[in-house]
Motif scaffolding. Structure first.
Motif, PDB file in Angstrom:
ATOM      1  N   ASN A 126       0.337  -1.484   0.647  1.00 38.37           N
ATOM      2  CA  ASN A 126       0.095   0.224  -0.078  1.00 38.37           C
ATOM      3  C   ASN A 126       0.923   1.529   0.172  1.00 38.37           C
ATOM      4  N   LEU A 127       0.103   2.931  -0.150  1.00 38.59           N
ATOM      5  CA  LEU A 127       0.848   3.727  -0.559  1.00 38.59           C
ATOM      6  C   LEU A 127       1.860   4.165   1.377  1.00 38.59           C
ATOM      7  N   MET A 128       1.377   3.049   2.414  1.00 39.42           N
ATOM      8  CA  MET A 128       2.519   3.550   3.288  1.00 39.42           C
ATOM      9  C   MET A 128       3.965   3.032   2.922  1.00 39.42           C
ATOM     10  N   GLY A 129       3.333   1.371   2.828  1.00 36.28           N
ATOM     11  CA  GLY A 129       5.426   0.362   2.820  1.00 36.28           C
ATOM     12  C   GLY A 129       5.202   0.703   1.330  1.00 36.28           C
ATOM     13  N   LEU A 130       5.265   1.966   0.508  1.00 38.30           N
ATOM     14  CA  LEU A 130       5.892   1.713  -0.373  1.00 38.30           C
ATOM     15  C   LEU A 130       6.793   2.881  -0.675  1.00 38.30           C
ATOM     16  N   ARG A 131       6.355   4.262   0.506  1.00 42.84           N
ATOM     17  CA  ARG A 131       6.310   4.886   0.970  1.00 42.84           C
ATOM     18  C   ARG A 131       7.946   4.789   1.861  1.00 42.84           C
TER      19      ARG A 131
ATOM     20  N   ALA B  29       2.887   5.931  -7.243  1.00 37.03           N
ATOM     21  CA  ALA B  29       1.576   5.542  -6.819  1.00 37.03           C
ATOM     22  C   ALA B  29       1.097   6.846  -5.724  1.00 37.03           C
ATOM     23  N   ALA B  30       1.833   8.110  -5.808  1.00 40.12           N
ATOM     24  CA  ALA B  30       0.889   9.007  -4.582  1.00 40.12           C
ATOM     25  C   ALA B  30       0.959  10.113  -5.632  1.00 40.12           C
ATOM     26  N   SER B  31       0.994   9.848  -6.792  1.00 39.50           N
ATOM     27  CA  SER B  31       0.986  11.380  -7.331  1.00 39.50           C
ATOM     28  C   SER B  31       1.393  12.460  -7.687  1.00 39.50           C
ATOM     29  N   LEU B  32       3.029  11.810  -7.471  1.00 34.80           N
ATOM     30  CA  LEU B  32       3.104  13.738  -6.466  1.00 34.80           C
ATOM     31  C   LEU B  32       4.126  14.477  -7.744  1.00 34.80           C
ATOM     32  N   ASP B  33       2.842  15.142  -8.139  1.00 34.30           N
ATOM     33  CA  ASP B  33       3.302  15.884  -9.460  1.00 34.30           C
ATOM     34  C   ASP B  33       3.772  17.593  -9.520  1.00 34.30           C
ATOM     35  N   ASP B  34       3.249  17.948  -8.946  1.00 39.78           N
ATOM     36  CA  ASP B  34       4.236  18.611  -8.369  1.00 39.78           C
ATOM     37  C   ASP B  34       5.529  19.157  -7.551  1.00 39.78           C
ATOM     38  N   PRO B  35       6.455  20.050  -8.326  1.00 40.26           N
ATOM     39  CA  PRO B  35       8.505  19.732  -8.457  1.00 40.26           C
ATOM     40  C   PRO B  35       8.459  20.777  -7.573  1.00 40.26           C
ATOM     41  N   ASP B  36       7.475  21.142  -6.757  1.00 47.04           N
ATOM     42  CA  ASP B  36       7.802  22.076  -5.400  1.00 47.04           C
ATOM     43  C   ASP B  36       7.645  21.360  -4.156  1.00 47.04           C
TER      44      ASP B  36
ATOM     45  N   TRP C  20      -7.482   7.715   7.237  1.00 53.35           N
ATOM     46  CA  TRP C  20      -7.449   6.712   5.173  1.00 53.35           C
ATOM     47  C   TRP C  20      -6.850   6.523   4.872  1.00 53.35           C
ATOM     48  N   HIS C  21      -5.438   7.070   4.895  1.00 54.46           N
ATOM     49  CA  HIS C  21      -3.878   6.940   4.827  1.00 54.46           C
ATOM     50  C   HIS C  21      -4.005   6.813   3.307  1.00 54.46           C
ATOM     51  N   THR C  22      -4.845   8.118   3.441  1.00 55.60           N
ATOM     52  CA  THR C  22      -4.352   9.513   1.530  1.00 55.60           C
ATOM     53  C   THR C  22      -3.350  10.380   1.881  1.00 55.60           C
ATOM     54  N   VAL C  23      -2.431  10.284   1.098  1.00 53.38           N
ATOM     55  CA  VAL C  23      -2.045  11.172   0.643  1.00 53.38           C
ATOM     56  C   VAL C  23      -1.729  12.959   1.213  1.00 53.38           C
ATOM     57  N   MET C  24      -1.251  13.252   2.089  1.00 49.37           N
ATOM     58  CA  MET C  24      -1.499  14.998   2.195  1.00 49.37           C
ATOM     59  C   MET C  24      -0.194  15.437   1.676  1.00 49.37           C
ATOM     60  N   GLU C  25      -0.674  17.272   1.446  1.00 51.30           N
ATOM     61  CA  GLU C  25       0.410  18.094   1.271  1.00 51.30           C
ATOM     62  C   GLU C  25       1.153  18.395   1.879  1.00 51.30           C
TER      63      GLU C  25
END
Length: 349
Positions: free
Chosen positions: A172-177, A246-253, A264-269
């Motif tokens: 899952n996202l936590m494991g990947l991170r 997986a986390a959709s890290l599209d913002d370079p900043d 919910w284990h969703t990615v936060m800002e």
């Protein structure tokens, strides 16, 4: 015909500049104001964690002064020795313990830096040298008496540990991170605050791997080359790519190492704080069933140890981790390996 004297005029000779000792009171006051502004600007630019540590160091010095009657700005060789001896008797972070030598050493340096930066005190060069020597004496006495203080050095996190940790990380996202974080932490020999400051743009893809820009560092900012690993399961490049997608890290900043929603284990800002990165390192070791309690410094020590085992020179290792080329701390890590690899008894018994 009468001879006449002709005077040839040339460029005016520049006026002799005033010597600093001849400045008037107004000029000296203006220069002191400029110096003060410069010192504050540099102090304000320090990482928040460093500023917090210095504030704690100065609070400790202030308490010492209040209890002993030493004037607050009286930083001399003698008062700093008194400060060390006073700190030696103070309680440690945990009940029933005493202050660790490493904490005392930091309190000493933080106090001198704060006095210069925030209170315009100008102690003589090497003012803390005698206090440092006194601390070394106290440590020797402590060791001779069989006493221990502090947590000691962080245990090294080695490649065999990484293999077990990677295998135990869920998909899952936590494991990947967590997998990407610990592998990259190891690969760049990072400090917790360096990784906490990472943005997505700090990891640049190249045909050979990733260029990791550790631009925020209280010690040595650096760009580290991270090649593809020979084992996909512990390859930091592949792990970073998997987490990024997986986390959709599209913002370079945006932050590279993101917090996940507790429910919910969703990615936060927001990004992970330095302390949280250390918590991740501890947790992944526990998840893998490893009995060693790793800390946020374990990957950094681990790559130094692992790299030395593969025969790499200290200069190469120092460059990867931002150590000084002849760092005593790094040399201490490497001595743990060298005591077996370069042992006088090899081939003798």
């Amino acid at each position: 015909m009468t001879d006449r004297q002709v005077t040839v005029s040339g460029p005016a000779r520049p006026a002799t500049p005033a010597r600093p000792e001849s400045y008037d009171a107004a000029t000296r006051a203006a220069l002191e104001h400029i110096d003060g502004q410069a010192v504050r600007a540099v102090a304000d630019g320090r990482p928040e964690r460093t500023r917090t540590s210095y504030a704690q160091d100065w609070a400790s010095w202030s308490k010492f002064c209040a209890e002993t009657g030493v004037p607050l700005l009286a930083l001399t060789s003698g008062t700093l020795v008194m400060f060390v001896e006073w700190l030696w008797t103070q309680p440690g972070a945990k009940p029933g313990t005493r202050t660790a030598p490493s904490t005392i050493d930091r309190r000493l340096s933080g106090t001198v830096v704060t006095a210069r930066a925030e209170h315009s005190v100008k102690p003589e060069d090497g003012v803390a040298r005698l206090a440092g020597n006194r601390l070394k004496q106290l440590v020797k006495e402590m060791e001779a008496n069989g006493e221990t203080r502090g947590r000691g050095q962080a245990p090294p996190l080695l490649v065999d540990h990484l293999i077990r940790i990677s295998a135990a990380c869920p998909g899952n996202l936590m494991g990947l991170r967590d997998r990407a974080l610990i592998l990259m932490h190891f690969a760049v020999a990072g400090r917790e605050h360096e990784l906490a400051a990472n943005r997505v743009r700090d990891f640049t893809d190249t045909p050979a791997g990733i260029q990791a820009d550790l631009r925020v560092s209280k010690v040595r900012p650096r760009v580290v080359s991270v090649p593809y690993g020979s084992r996909p399961s512990i390859c930091p490049v592949r792990a970073w790519t998997a987490w990024k997608e997986a986390a959709s890290l599209d913002d370079p900043d945006g932050y590279a190492w993101r917090r996940l929603h507790s429910r919910w284990h969703t990615v936060m800002e927001g990004g992970l704080q330095p302390e949280s990165i250390g918590d991740v390192i501890t947790r992944v070791g526990e998840r893998a069933g490893i009995e060693i309690r790793f800390t946020g410094h374990s990957p950094r020590r681990g790559i130094a140890t692992s790299s030395r085992l593969k025969g790499h020179d200290q200069i190469v290792i120092a460059k990867q981790g931002g150590w000084a080329p002849h760092s005593k701390v790094l040399a201490g890590y490497l001595d743990v390996v060298d005591q077996w690899e370069d042992n006088a008894l090899l081939g003798v018994l």
